[in-house]
Every structure is written in C-alpha cells, then in structure tokens.
Design an enzyme around this catalytic site. Sequence first.
Site, PDB file in Angstrom:
ATOM      1  N   PRO A   2     -57.714   6.703  11.828  1.00 38.41           N
ATOM      2  CA  PRO A   2     -57.337   7.979  12.439  1.00 38.41           C
ATOM      3  C   PRO A   2     -55.827   8.181  12.415  1.00 38.41           C
ATOM      4  O   PRO A   2     -55.057   7.249  12.617  1.00 38.41           O
ATOM      5  CB  PRO A   2     -57.862   7.838  13.874  1.00 38.41           C
ATOM      6  CG  PRO A   2     -58.980   6.855  13.773  1.00 38.41           C
ATOM      7  CD  PRO A   2     -58.549   5.881  12.719  1.00 38.41           C
ATOM      8  N   GLU A   3     -55.421   9.423  12.171  1.00 40.73           N
ATOM      9  CA  GLU A   3     -54.000   9.739  12.104  1.00 40.73           C
ATOM     10  C   GLU A   3     -53.488  10.174  13.476  1.00 40.73           C
ATOM     11  O   GLU A   3     -54.247  10.292  14.442  1.00 40.73           O
ATOM     12  CB  GLU A   3     -53.766  10.793  11.028  1.00 40.73           C
ATOM     13  CG  GLU A   3     -54.258  10.322   9.670  1.00 40.73           C
ATOM     14  CD  GLU A   3     -53.976  11.284   8.521  1.00 40.73           C
ATOM     15  OE1 GLU A   3     -52.943  11.973   8.540  1.00 40.73           O
ATOM     16  OE2 GLU A   3     -54.810  11.336   7.592  1.00 40.73           O
ATOM     17  N   LYS A  50     -50.193   5.879  15.208  1.00 32.31           N
ATOM     18  CA  LYS A  50     -51.617   5.604  15.087  1.00 32.31           C
ATOM     19  C   LYS A  50     -52.101   4.551  16.081  1.00 32.31           C
ATOM     20  O   LYS A  50     -53.244   4.108  15.993  1.00 32.31           O
ATOM     21  CB  LYS A  50     -51.932   5.125  13.666  1.00 32.31           C
ATOM     22  CG  LYS A  50     -51.550   6.114  12.573  1.00 32.31           C
ATOM     23  CD  LYS A  50     -51.831   5.536  11.198  1.00 32.31           C
ATOM     24  CE  LYS A  50     -51.398   6.471  10.089  1.00 32.31           C
ATOM     25  NZ  LYS A  50     -51.662   5.910   8.745  1.00 32.31           N
ATOM     26  N   ARG A 310     -53.566   4.536  -2.501  1.00 32.57           N
ATOM     27  CA  ARG A 310     -54.189   5.566  -1.677  1.00 32.57           C
ATOM     28  C   ARG A 310     -54.613   6.741  -2.543  1.00 32.57           C
ATOM     29  O   ARG A 310     -53.842   7.223  -3.388  1.00 32.57           O
ATOM     30  CB  ARG A 310     -53.219   6.057  -0.605  1.00 32.57           C
ATOM     31  CG  ARG A 310     -52.737   4.971   0.339  1.00 32.57           C
ATOM     32  CD  ARG A 310     -53.879   4.320   1.092  1.00 32.57           C
ATOM     33  NE  ARG A 310     -54.619   5.277   1.892  1.00 32.57           N
ATOM     34  CZ  ARG A 310     -54.306   5.603   3.137  1.00 32.57           C
ATOM     35  NH1 ARG A 310     -53.260   5.058   3.725  1.00 32.57           N
ATOM     36  NH2 ARG A 310     -55.038   6.465   3.803  1.00 32.57           N
TER      37      ARG A 310
END
EC number: 3.2.2.-
Length: 332
Positions: A2-3, A50, A310
């Site tokens: 989660p950001e 985060k 990524r």
Amino acid sequence: MPEGPLVRKFHHLVSPFVGQQVVKTGGSSKKLQPASLQCLWLQDTQVNGKKLFLRFDPDEEMGPPGSSPPPEPPQKEAQKEGAADPKQVGEPSGQKTPDGSSQSAELVPQGEDDSEYLERDAPAGDAGRWLRVSFGLFGSVWVNEFSRAKQANKRGDWRDPSPRLVLHCGGGGFLAFYNCQMSWSSSPVVTPTCDILSEKFHRGQALEALGQAQPVCYTLLDQRYFSGLGNIIKNEALYRAGIHPLSLGSVLSASRREVLVDHVVEFSTAWLQGKFQGRPQRTQVYQREQCPAGHQVMKEAFGPQDGLQRLTWWCPQCQPQLSEEPEQRQFS
C-alpha cells in the site's frame, strides 16, 4: 505494498482506539507473538510514508506532550468528508486480492530498511514500545470485522484470509491487521520532510534528488526523498507531467522537475481525499491499455541492475523519449 494515501487511511482507522487497553489478542504472526500485547495500552499512532507505528505502554499513562503530531492538511480535509466504508480500504484500479480488495499483481519489496529494527517478542523497558507495521502486497486493516473470502484461491478453496494480528480493546471494538510485517523499535521513524503527504514535505530536497543522472522512475521510488510514493503514483505522475520514465533527471529542465513534483503531490492528495469520500482513484495510464488520448500504452519492467524491477506503464506519444536520453534496453 500500500502507498502513502492508503496507509494514512489505516492510521485514521486505528486512531479512535488510542487510549484503550488491549484485553484480548489473536493472529497468525509467529515473530511477534500476539499474546505479548495483551493488557498493554495503545497510547499513540503515527504514520510516515508507507509505515504505520503504534505505541504500546504497560500502564494508562499518556505519552509526552506533542508526541503525536496534528493531522496534516490533506488528511484533515479528507476526514471532514467522512469515510464511505470505515471498516476497510483497498487500492485503486487493480486485480482482486484473496480478501476482495483491489490491488496490483506486481512484485514489491516486503518491507524496507528492516535491518534498522529489532524484532522481539515484547518491548523491554522504555525501549521497543513502538510497533512498526509494514504492509505487504495485499496489506489491510479492518475495524470490528474480519476480511472474508470473496473468491476461491488458486487451489479452489474459499478460505478466509488469516489476520496477522487481532487486537480486541477495552472499548468493545477490535482491529485486524492483514498481510503485514511487524517489529518493535525504540521510536517511530518519522521524517515529514520526505513524506509526500506532509505539509512539511521538502520540495527543494525532492527537486535536487530528481536532478540525478539516473532515470527519474528510479528516483521517484526512493523513499529517502519521496516517502509514501509507490508504483501507482510513480506511473500517474510521470504521465501527467509528460515525462518518459527513463528520462535522466540531469537532462530535465528545472521547470519540468517542478511540474513532476506538483503532480506527485496533487495525485497523492486527491487519492487520500478520495479514500475518505468513498471515491475510487481513477488512473490514466497505470494498468491501462490506452491513455486518455487513445494511444496504446506500453508496459515494461524497469529498475536498477542490482535492484527491484518494477512494472512501468507509459504512453510513447504523450511521454516521448528525448534523443539525448539512453535507450530503454540499457536500463531494463
């Protein structure tokens, strides 16, 4: 993972439990031993990027004045609107997770800078009173309700997700933490100048970092300068700024770097506000086949040779690669 906007929502869900005693515990965590938290008092909660930090004490004394900073403007404004679903929140525009929340299917690191923290079964004296929570790919926090399976897993089982930690508090409610790593630390690591959702976010420091002679998509994910920024924000900010992900920061003008930072903050703030208003954050390029202009979106994994690759989405027409920039194959 989660950001920043989602972790701040988790912080908002946990905050009403501050000042309550843990009367019962549960969960599947083997490193933490949930029973070690029983009878402790949750005295504070802080968020940085985060990471979520929870302070526990053996008695009902409150922490020192000013130990918990006031809510940041984006969060405060969003809280006034109220949350559509106070029990659980998920990510935008991704695939369904085992517990039904929406997430990306890409690989992400399971916690950063773990070497800085000591993992113990229980806090010792004044040290180790802060529990650091790092959420995994499908990480979530539920309030007064457990996550239920909304689809069968790969084995065809309809098994409910197992919480890592469950805290039943004296007020009658409980918190359930899913897919997360937890460790004790002597103090929370909170650096507002690096947090993209903090009013103290240091734009000058961020702009200087973006000027490095490396692809900007690498720099944006560096939590030392952009704490809370993850792959969704990275892709969306680059698209909105019209910058190719492999653009070297050193060849971008100061004004273009300024625009990029603007979009990082604007998208992150809008995402946070949407979380409290029950609005999903729509993406323009992340996990899309076409951009808003109707162009085909490209997808490829980028990252340092010795680092994590990524998945990156970009539009070659809206985000052209300049002639003086290196070819993609040099960095993929």
